[in-house]
Every structure is written in structure tokens, then in C-alpha cells.
Design a protein around this motif. Sequence first.
Motif, PDB file in Angstrom:
ATOM      1  N   ASP A   1       0.806  -1.337  -0.142  1.00  0.00           N
ATOM      2  CA  ASP A   1       0.128   0.095   0.091  1.00  0.00           C
ATOM      3  C   ASP A   1       0.829   1.467  -0.015  1.00  0.00           C
ATOM      4  N   LYS A   2       2.014   1.002  -0.121  1.00  0.00           N
ATOM      5  CA  LYS A   2       3.013   2.284  -0.274  1.00  0.00           C
ATOM      6  C   LYS A   2       3.006   2.991  -1.668  1.00  0.00           C
ATOM      7  N   LEU A   3       2.500   1.920  -2.751  1.00  0.00           N
ATOM      8  CA  LEU A   3       2.264   2.370  -4.002  1.00  0.00           C
ATOM      9  C   LEU A   3       1.165   3.336  -3.948  1.00  0.00           C
ATOM     10  N   ASP A   4       1.134   4.353  -4.667  1.00  0.00           N
ATOM     11  CA  ASP A   4       0.060   5.461  -4.798  1.00  0.00           C
ATOM     12  C   ASP A   4      -1.157   4.823  -5.118  1.00  0.00           C
ATOM     13  N   ALA A   5      -2.288   5.082  -4.527  1.00  0.00           N
ATOM     14  CA  ALA A   5      -3.633   4.549  -4.897  1.00  0.00           C
ATOM     15  C   ALA A   5      -4.020   4.634  -6.199  1.00  0.00           C
ATOM     16  N   GLY A   6      -3.453   5.647  -6.781  1.00  0.00           N
ATOM     17  CA  GLY A   6      -3.833   5.968  -8.220  1.00  0.00           C
ATOM     18  C   GLY A   6      -3.713   4.916  -9.268  1.00  0.00           C
ATOM     19  N   VAL A   7      -2.359   4.380  -9.094  1.00  0.00           N
ATOM     20  CA  VAL A   7      -1.912   3.292  -9.832  1.00  0.00           C
ATOM     21  C   VAL A   7      -1.767   2.048  -9.291  1.00  0.00           C
ATOM     22  N   ARG A   8      -2.192   1.883  -7.895  1.00  0.00           N
ATOM     23  CA  ARG A   8      -1.774   0.652  -7.098  1.00  0.00           C
ATOM     24  C   ARG A   8      -2.928  -0.726  -8.053  1.00  0.00           C
ATOM     25  N   ASN A   9      -3.834  -0.355  -8.291  1.00  0.00           N
ATOM     26  CA  ASN A   9      -4.513  -1.514  -8.964  1.00  0.00           C
ATOM     27  C   ASN A   9      -4.210  -1.739 -10.370  1.00  0.00           C
ATOM     28  N   ASP A  10      -3.441  -0.879 -10.984  1.00  0.00           N
ATOM     29  CA  ASP A  10      -3.193  -0.930 -12.423  1.00  0.00           C
ATOM     30  C   ASP A  10      -1.590  -1.834 -12.743  1.00  0.00           C
ATOM     31  N   VAL A  11      -1.029  -1.891 -11.651  1.00  0.00           N
ATOM     32  CA  VAL A  11       0.331  -2.366 -11.916  1.00  0.00           C
ATOM     33  C   VAL A  11       0.190  -3.862 -12.016  1.00  0.00           C
ATOM     34  N   ASP A  12       1.007  -4.616 -12.945  1.00  0.00           N
ATOM     35  CA  ASP A  12       1.097  -5.948 -12.804  1.00  0.00           C
ATOM     36  C   ASP A  12       2.334  -6.310 -13.464  1.00  0.00           C
ATOM     37  N   PHE A  13       2.879  -7.401 -13.762  1.00  0.00           N
ATOM     38  CA  PHE A  13       4.097  -7.845 -14.465  1.00  0.00           C
ATOM     39  C   PHE A  13       4.241  -8.762 -15.522  1.00  0.00           C
ATOM     40  N   PHE A  14       5.008  -8.807 -16.478  1.00  0.00           N
ATOM     41  CA  PHE A  14       5.475  -9.976 -17.169  1.00  0.00           C
ATOM     42  C   PHE A  14       6.542 -10.542 -17.175  1.00  0.00           C
ATOM     43  N   THR A  15       6.978 -11.659 -17.571  1.00  0.00           N
ATOM     44  CA  THR A  15       8.502 -12.045 -17.569  1.00  0.00           C
ATOM     45  C   THR A  15       9.001 -11.979 -18.960  1.00  0.00           C
ATOM     46  N   LEU A  16      10.366 -11.964 -19.095  1.00  0.00           N
ATOM     47  CA  LEU A  16      11.202 -11.969 -20.273  1.00  0.00           C
ATOM     48  C   LEU A  16      10.381 -12.721 -21.548  1.00  0.00           C
ATOM     49  N   PRO A  17       9.832 -11.902 -22.400  1.00  0.00           N
ATOM     50  CA  PRO A  17       9.454 -12.385 -23.591  1.00  0.00           C
ATOM     51  C   PRO A  17      10.371 -13.155 -24.440  1.00  0.00           C
ATOM     52  N   THR A  18       9.949 -14.200 -25.184  1.00  0.00           N
ATOM     53  CA  THR A  18      10.685 -15.004 -25.955  1.00  0.00           C
ATOM     54  C   THR A  18      10.962 -14.478 -27.382  1.00  0.00           C
ATOM     55  N   VAL A  19      11.367 -15.491 -28.279  1.00  0.00           N
ATOM     56  CA  VAL A  19      11.683 -15.183 -29.751  1.00  0.00           C
ATOM     57  C   VAL A  19      11.238 -16.197 -30.471  1.00  0.00           C
ATOM     58  N   ALA A  20      11.379 -16.087 -31.775  1.00  0.00           N
ATOM     59  CA  ALA A  20      11.154 -17.319 -32.566  1.00  0.00           C
ATOM     60  C   ALA A  20      12.454 -18.127 -32.637  1.00  0.00           C
ATOM     61  N   GLY A  21      12.164 -19.325 -32.478  1.00  0.00           N
ATOM     62  CA  GLY A  21      13.504 -20.155 -32.271  1.00  0.00           C
ATOM     63  C   GLY A  21      14.088 -20.219 -31.035  1.00  0.00           C
ATOM     64  N   ALA A  22      13.659 -19.672 -30.080  1.00  0.00           N
ATOM     65  CA  ALA A  22      14.454 -19.650 -28.684  1.00  0.00           C
ATOM     66  C   ALA A  22      14.928 -20.943 -28.130  1.00  0.00           C
ATOM     67  N   LYS A  23      16.276 -20.768 -27.819  1.00  0.00           N
ATOM     68  CA  LYS A  23      16.806 -22.087 -27.269  1.00  0.00           C
ATOM     69  C   LYS A  23      16.593 -22.051 -25.550  1.00  0.00           C
ATOM     70  N   THR A  24      15.908 -21.112 -25.175  1.00  0.00           N
ATOM     71  CA  THR A  24      15.461 -21.316 -23.596  1.00  0.00           C
ATOM     72  C   THR A  24      14.102 -20.876 -23.533  1.00  0.00           C
ATOM     73  N   ALA A  25      13.720 -21.743 -22.322  1.00  0.00           N
ATOM     74  CA  ALA A  25      12.292 -21.859 -21.890  1.00  0.00           C
ATOM     75  C   ALA A  25      11.729 -20.535 -21.348  1.00  0.00           C
ATOM     76  N   ASP A  26      10.320 -20.319 -21.498  1.00  0.00           N
ATOM     77  CA  ASP A  26       9.773 -19.025 -21.061  1.00  0.00           C
ATOM     78  C   ASP A  26      10.186 -18.567 -19.792  1.00  0.00           C
TER      79      ASP A  26
END
Length: 443
Positions: A294-319
Motif C-alpha cells: 500500500d506504499k504504492l500510490d492508490a491512483g496506480v496501485r490496482n493497475d500495476v502487474d508484471f510479465f516475464t522476459l518475452p521469448t523470440v522465434a526459435g528460442a533455445k531457452t524456456a519461457d
Amino acid sequence: MKKVSLLAAAVGTALAMTACAGGSTGAAPGDVNPTGAIKAREISWLLSRPANGSVITVMKGLADEYAATHPGFSLKFITTPDRPSYIQKLETLAAAKKLPEFFDTDATPYAQKLAKQGQMVDAEKLLKDIGLDQSYRPSALAYQRFDDGSLYLLPFEYGAEYFWYNKALFAKAGVEVPKTLDDFPAVCAALAKTGVTPIAMAGKEQWPLERWMAYQPFRLEGPAYVGKLKKGEAKFSDPAGATAAKWLGELGTSGCFQKGFSSVGYTDAQNLFTSGKAAIYNMGTWELGSLATDKLDAGVRNDVDFFTLPTVAGAKTADNDYVAPSGIGMAVNTRTYDPLVRDFLKFALTKYPQQYAASGALTPTTTDVTLPANATPLYSKAISTAEKVGDELAMPWDTQLDPTTNTRLQQELVLLVQGDVTPAEFISTMDTTLAQNAPKYFK
């Protein structure tokens, strides 16, 4: 001159202090259980960590607890937050063979040389001897290993690096989470048209932008590419490096980073995102206190999320393979290693994970994290996602390349993203720098 004099004085003080430490005759790297009586004395830790951070706070408490049953024992912290000054101090003391009982270092080529010189206790054998080897996350230990697989550094932290994003700003721009790294330029362009900064970049710190250079090669070749590159056995002009240079140039022309990003510090970049003025912020779980409570400003608190490193075509590493560092490691000096040092380490390392986890931070062990009372649901999501990190780690390049090549890379990346040099010019400069410095550094 004044700064140099102050540093020299600090090194001199540390030299004098370590010269007087105990009466240990030292041990071989693999002699992790020396015989003899436990004789209490002051021991020291040369480190580069925040003085008010959880690592030092917890270790201070554990040292005091140990001292209560071992009169005369104390743990002295020799802190140097400024990393360039710290590295200079470390190298000065190492050259004089006057390092204290504990000292911080990344798993760099320089640190590996110290290990080969016999200046570090074998951490793998130590953990096994005190019965803690199975409690550590394999990925946390993997981050601390040298190229040959040996382990001479002990981790005290752990974190996963995510792409935090503002869902409301994404919706306003009509864009979705990038499925591949190649989607970033178009996403940035759409976000920029709405008047927000697409990606908050702490360019002044240098390493955040260097992370972006590592992403394409890691997806295309796994960790093998930088392992070869740093030794001069691969080139920036190779397909993985050339793809990365072209992509970084496209990120620049698409306006992904804020104007003047190269002079923006860590706190200002974070504020840009938490105030809702930037749509993406690439940073680790060590910032959960600012992003998922709740230290995060209430105006943006519910809008914040995350995603992990996107992949590429033919990637040799897993998602689920991406950057998951366990921070700067701690080495144990063989020259001052004795029954006291071993006994304290066993005491501290056994108790440390639970106390560190109580601060709401991920630990290098599998210890459950205690969520803060003011945590948002995102906090738990971030922790559980980190538990599923894959086996292939994206190693930060600043801990891999020789110092000269790394410094030049950080400089040239800014020029590349700003459009001051072309991808071809960037590649040519970096290949020349690499050829001049890597072979002699790794010989």
C-alpha cells in the motif's frame, strides 16, 4: 586528490585492521573443518551493500546473538557502497593478501583468479560440511558459480527480474503485453503516442540498459553466447550479437526510453513508473516493497502487474528462463579461516534465511517468505512466480565481461539507443574493444 587520499587512508586502515586479526595460520580452500579450539575475537566483513539493508541488519543481529555465548566475539562491517571504490579497495587488499575474514565479490573473472590463487574457501564443501547444501535454491548457487562450475561464493539474496507494467496505460494505447522481444518497438511507439514514457530507464546506473543487450542473445543462444563472447571466442557481429544491436537501435528510434535517460538515476526511474508517467519498468523483486504494497500510490496501485522476459522465434531457452540473480556473493578468506569463523558461519547461515524471509524478501534458500501486512495480491504473485524460475539463467553481462570491454559497452549502448551511432558502428567498435582486451584478461 582529496578523494584518492581518503580512499588510500581507508585501505590503509583496513590493511592494518586485517593484519592484526586473530592468530590464524590459514587453511587450504578445501579444509573446511579445521581442528582446534574456538577462540573468540573480532572478525570483519568487507562489503558493498546498503548499510541499512536487510542483509546487514540481519547479520548484525546474528553476530550479537552469537557474541552473547562467545564473549569477545564481534563482527565488524567495512562498508563501501560506491562500487568502483569498493572494487579498488578489494583489489588492493587482495594484492597485499590482507583481505579480512569475509569479502564481497561477484563471480567475475577477477574473483575466479583469487580462488585459483587459494584465497577463497570452497563454499560448496563448506555448505555440505555444515549440512546446509540441500537447503539452497540451485539457481541461487548457479548464479555464484564460476565458469568451471566451482562454487566459492555464498549468496545472501535472491530475486527475479520482471517487466512491471501499467495495465491502464496499456489499455489506453490499445496494446497488449509483448509476446516476443520483437514486439517491443511497436508497443513503445503506440504508448509514446499517448504521451507517456514507454519504459522507465535508470540509464545513469548503466547496468539496467546492459540487461536489454543481453536479452536477445539469451533467448537465441542461451547463456553460451556471453560465455564465449567474454573470452573473445564469439563476436558482437555474430548473429546473436548483431540481432541485439539492431533491436536496441529499434528501441531507440521507437522512443522506448525517456528523453535524457542516460542521466536518470534509480529512484527517479522508479518514481516515473510509480507515478503513472511510464508504462513499463524492468526491475527485480527486491523492489516489491515499492511496487506491491500500500506504499504504492492508490491512483496506480490496482493497475500495476508484471510479465516475464518475452521469448523470440526459435528460442533455445524456456519461457521461465530469465534473469534471477542472487546478488553479490560473500567469499571466505582462507588466510584467516579457523574454527571460530567456521562455527560462526554455521550459526549464522542456519538462522539467516528465516530472519531474512521475515522481512518479506526472497531468500537464496527455499525458506517461505513472510508477506508484509500491507502487501497487495501482486506481492504473492511475484513470489510464487519466482519459485518457478527455470534452469537456464540469463547472467548479467556486467559480471561477465572484462572491465574495459564492459565499460565501453555501457558507453556505446547509450550512443546506440540515442541514435548517435548505427548498429554497424556499434558492432565494429565493440568487436575491436573485445579483441584488444578479452584474450589477455582471460588468459
